[in-house]
Structures are given as structure tokens and as C-alpha cells.
Write an enzyme that holds these catalytic residues in place. Structure first.
Site, PDB file in Angstrom:
ATOM      1  N   HIS A  16      26.285  41.931  37.482  1.00 60.43           N
ATOM      2  CA  HIS A  16      27.600  41.274  37.426  1.00 60.43           C
ATOM      3  C   HIS A  16      28.666  42.072  36.673  1.00 60.43           C
ATOM      4  O   HIS A  16      29.484  41.515  35.945  1.00 60.43           O
ATOM      5  CB  HIS A  16      27.462  39.889  36.800  1.00 60.43           C
ATOM      6  CG  HIS A  16      26.802  38.868  37.679  1.00 60.43           C
ATOM      7  ND1 HIS A  16      26.802  38.939  39.056  1.00 60.43           N
ATOM      8  CD2 HIS A  16      26.113  37.733  37.367  1.00 60.43           C
ATOM      9  CE1 HIS A  16      26.151  37.901  39.560  1.00 60.43           C
ATOM     10  NE2 HIS A  16      25.710  37.160  38.559  1.00 60.43           N
ATOM     11  N   HIS A  44      31.841  32.531  39.937  1.00 64.59           N
ATOM     12  CA  HIS A  44      30.489  32.067  39.595  1.00 64.59           C
ATOM     13  C   HIS A  44      30.510  30.621  39.085  1.00 64.59           C
ATOM     14  O   HIS A  44      29.816  30.279  38.130  1.00 64.59           O
ATOM     15  CB  HIS A  44      29.887  32.992  38.545  1.00 64.59           C
ATOM     16  CG  HIS A  44      28.392  33.082  38.561  1.00 64.59           C
ATOM     17  ND1 HIS A  44      27.582  32.095  38.057  1.00 64.59           N
ATOM     18  CD2 HIS A  44      27.567  34.039  39.030  1.00 64.59           C
ATOM     19  CE1 HIS A  44      26.323  32.462  38.180  1.00 64.59           C
ATOM     20  NE2 HIS A  44      26.274  33.631  38.787  1.00 64.59           N
ATOM     21  N   GLU A 101      28.152  31.808  45.765  1.00 66.90           N
ATOM     22  CA  GLU A 101      28.838  33.046  45.406  1.00 66.90           C
ATOM     23  C   GLU A 101      29.161  33.838  46.672  1.00 66.90           C
ATOM     24  O   GLU A 101      28.332  34.580  47.188  1.00 66.90           O
ATOM     25  CB  GLU A 101      27.973  33.864  44.458  1.00 66.90           C
ATOM     26  CG  GLU A 101      27.576  33.115  43.190  1.00 66.90           C
ATOM     27  CD  GLU A 101      26.409  33.776  42.468  1.00 66.90           C
ATOM     28  OE1 GLU A 101      26.503  34.998  42.178  1.00 66.90           O
ATOM     29  OE2 GLU A 101      25.404  33.089  42.213  1.00 66.90           O
TER      30      GLU A 101
END
Length: 349
Positions: free
Chosen positions: A105, A180, A314
Site C-alpha cells: 500500500h 480503503h 478496493e
């Protein structure tokens, strides 16, 4: 439309601002300029009662390191990059390894743990909170000075939030951005998401290895608990003995491939509240994460944080596609513009 701004706290000696936008129906979205985090979304149930439908805290201090990326924009590259390394042309780049030997991420800070500049753009029919950030050349190991823009647009007439992303870099780089947020349509975290029903038009998902990295194998969903082409309860995967469900902690944490040639539609519903979330995206995949590793002693708005309290949808390009050429590329060429858009519309069954 009603727009409010207030000081939410201080991070790195700078003020964090919370923005709240409320439309004429009562639909309300709150977000902050730290990580572009969406802290709260108030949506109506079938009785017309507006309640919060995302996981989040009430103070900046409670977010702490936000290790589960609650409501945040993640990037430059969402998901994992194997061994934190990739090749672009003749160059090999090494990015932050923040999950064992892999990159996750965007690294330690990425987009999710930095302060963005924010501007409120008010119009007659919609209001936009526009966030901008310059990710400098070499940040987290990525090449190129990348100018990013994230726009949260709330309609005055419809209960929806549109998220638009755009970016331009002065060097070839990777860009694969998503939001997210964890959704829970029961309202104010009244129930977990096991009885939520998901509909997703995807014929294949990506197999994961023990480090949750895609192996590159495309697996047909036919005849399995991964087939969401007709409505299926989240509980089916949580209670499944399928090796891929067990691998990720009993549930889903998998990329589902979408049709790149159309505006893809995803529907999440909860029968008891009557709430329905419709997600439309220009992206080529969606990672369905069912909160399999949320167990904690922490409380969140009066509820204990526990597994399967929220589900993430996502929307993004396939994770780690830089190592799998048959998947859609997330390489952004120098001078070209990255764009992506996802719309979250709330209604009732």
C-alpha cells in the site's frame, strides 16, 4: 448543501482539518486531509433513518498509525509488490518493504499517512473536496515527481460520493490508487457483515500465495464460493473450507477481474436494514477484503473492533501486475496522465 470545516487535530506540527458535506436529503460524508481518510458516511435505511455505514474513529488520536488503512487513499501502488522491487526499462527500483519482505500500500507513509492540501469547491448541484499532493522523486523508492489529485464529490440530489483520481509524473513510475474504506450497511456497526450480500460480475479471480501475493494464475469462479455473478452472502466464503478462503484468514482478500471495456457495477446489500450500495468503476479489478484480521481489544464508536466488521471494495488495477505481464499494466509513462473514477451510490432494496 451544508459544508463544515473544523480542526481535527495536529500531525507533524500541521493542522488536520475535517470536512463534512451534507446534502438536502440528509446524506453526509466526512473526510480529513490526513490520508484523504473518509471518517464517516451517513446513509438512509429503508425507514429513511440516516446512520454511519463505514468503519472509523471519532478523533485523530484514535487513528494512531492507522495500520488497517481505515478510509484512506492508498498508493502509489495499492496492494503488494513482491520483494519490494520492480524493473522499469533498464532500471531496477527498490521500494519500501513494510510487510515482511514485500511492499504494501505505498510504504510506511505512501498516500495514506501524509497531509494533503485541500480545497472546497462548492457548486449548485454538488460539492467537491479536492486533495492534492506532490509525491517527490525517490519517495518510498518510487521514481518520478508525481503530482496527484483526489476529488471527493458529493451530489446534492443523489446519495452518492464520486471519487476521481488523476496524476502526472516526470518519470516513468507505477500508479495504482484506491480508497480503503470498510463498509458496514447495518448502520452504526450494529451487526457484522456476514449476512451482507454481494453481486459482482467477475468470471475470474487471482490466486494468492501464502504471502497474499498474486501467483498470476487466473481462476474461474464457476462452481465455487468465489462466484458473485449472482448475489451471494459474505458468510459463504468465511465459513468455506476452500484453501484460498482459509489462507487469508477465513473470508476473502482477493482481486476479482472486471471488464475493462465497460463501467463495472458492484452491488452490496444488507436485507435487515434495507440498505444497498452500488459501486461503479472504470477500474479493471476490485479487491474484496472481508476484514478477516480486524480482531482487536480496541473499541470503535462503542463497538469492539473484530473480524468481519467491515468489507472493503478496493477498485484498482491488479496488484503486483508489474511482475505479471498478462495482467493490466499500472505503469504510468512520463508526461502521461493517470485517471481513475469510482462512484459509490447508496439506496434501499
Amino acid at each position: 448543501m451544508l459544508v463544515k470545516e473544523r480542526k481535527y487535530g495536529v500531525k507533524d506540527d500541521k493542522q488536520v482539518t475535517l470536512f463534512t458535506v451534507k446534502n438536502k436529503n440528509g446524506f453526509e460524508v466526512s473526510c480529513m486531509n490526513y490520508g484523504c481518510v473518509i471518517t464517516e458516511v451517513l446513509a438512509a435505511d429503508r425507514r429513511g433513518q440516516y446512520e454511519n455505514v463505514v468503519l472509523g474513529y471519532d478523533s485523530l488520536e484514535e487513528y494512531g498509525q492507522n495500520s488497517i488503512y481505515l478510509g484512506a487513499v492508498v498508493g502509489r501502488a495499492a496492494g503488494r509488490i513482491k520483494e519490494g522491487a520492480f524493473r522499469l526499462g533498464e532500471n531496477v527500483y527498490h521500494v519500501t518493504t513494510n510487510e515482511k519482505s514485500n511492499h504494501l500500500h505505498g510504504g510506511h507513509k505512501g498516500f495514506s499517512h501524509v497531509l494533503w492540501d485541500a480545497t472546497v469547491l462548492e457548486g449548485a448541484e454538488e460539492t467537491t473536496i479536492e486533495f492534492t499532493h506532490l509525491s517527490k522523486d525517490g519517495e518510498e523508492g518510487y521514481p518520478g515527481n508525481l503530482s496527484m489529485k483526489v476529488a471527493y464529490t458529493i451530489s446534492n440530489n443523489r446519495d452518492e460520493i464520486s471519487i476521481s483520481y488523476s496524476g502526472i509524473s516526470d518519470k516513468d513510475t507505477l500508479v495504482n490508487v484506491t480508497n480503503h474504506s470498510y463498509f458496514n450497511l447495518s448502520g452504526n456497526l450494529r451487526r457484522d457483515i456476514l449476512n451482507h450480500e454481494l453481486t459482482l460480475d467477475s468470471p475470474t479471480y487471482l490466486e494468492l500465495n501464502k504471502e497474499f501475493l498474486p501467483t498470476g494464475k487466473l481462476v474461474p469462479v464457476d462452481g465455487s464460493v468465489f462466484d458473485f455473478r449472482e448475489s451471494r452472502k459474505i458468510a459463504d466464503g468465511v465459513h468455506s473450507g476452500h484453501p484460498q478462503n482459509v489462507l487469508v484468514g477465513y473470508g476473502y482478500d482477493h482481486p476479482f477481474l472486471l471488464d475493462e471495456n465497460k463501467n463495472n457495477r458492484i452491488v452490496l446489500m444488507e436485507e435487515k436494514s434495507g440498505r444497498k450500495l452500488t459501486v461503479e468503476t472504470t477500474e479493471s479489478s476490485v479487491i474484496v477484503y472481508t476484514g478477516n484480521n480486524l480482531n482487536s481489544t480496541e473499541n470503535m464508536r462503542g463497538k469492539r473492533l473484530r473480524n468481519h466488521l467491515g468489507v472493503c471494495l478496493e477498485t484498482q488495477g491488479p496488484p503486483d501486475s508489474i511482475h505479471h505481464p498478462h495482467l493490466r499494466s499500472v505503469i504510468l509513462q512520463a508526461g502521461k496522465t493517470y485517471t481513475s473514477k469510482t462512484v459509490y451510490s447508496f439506496g434501499v432494496i
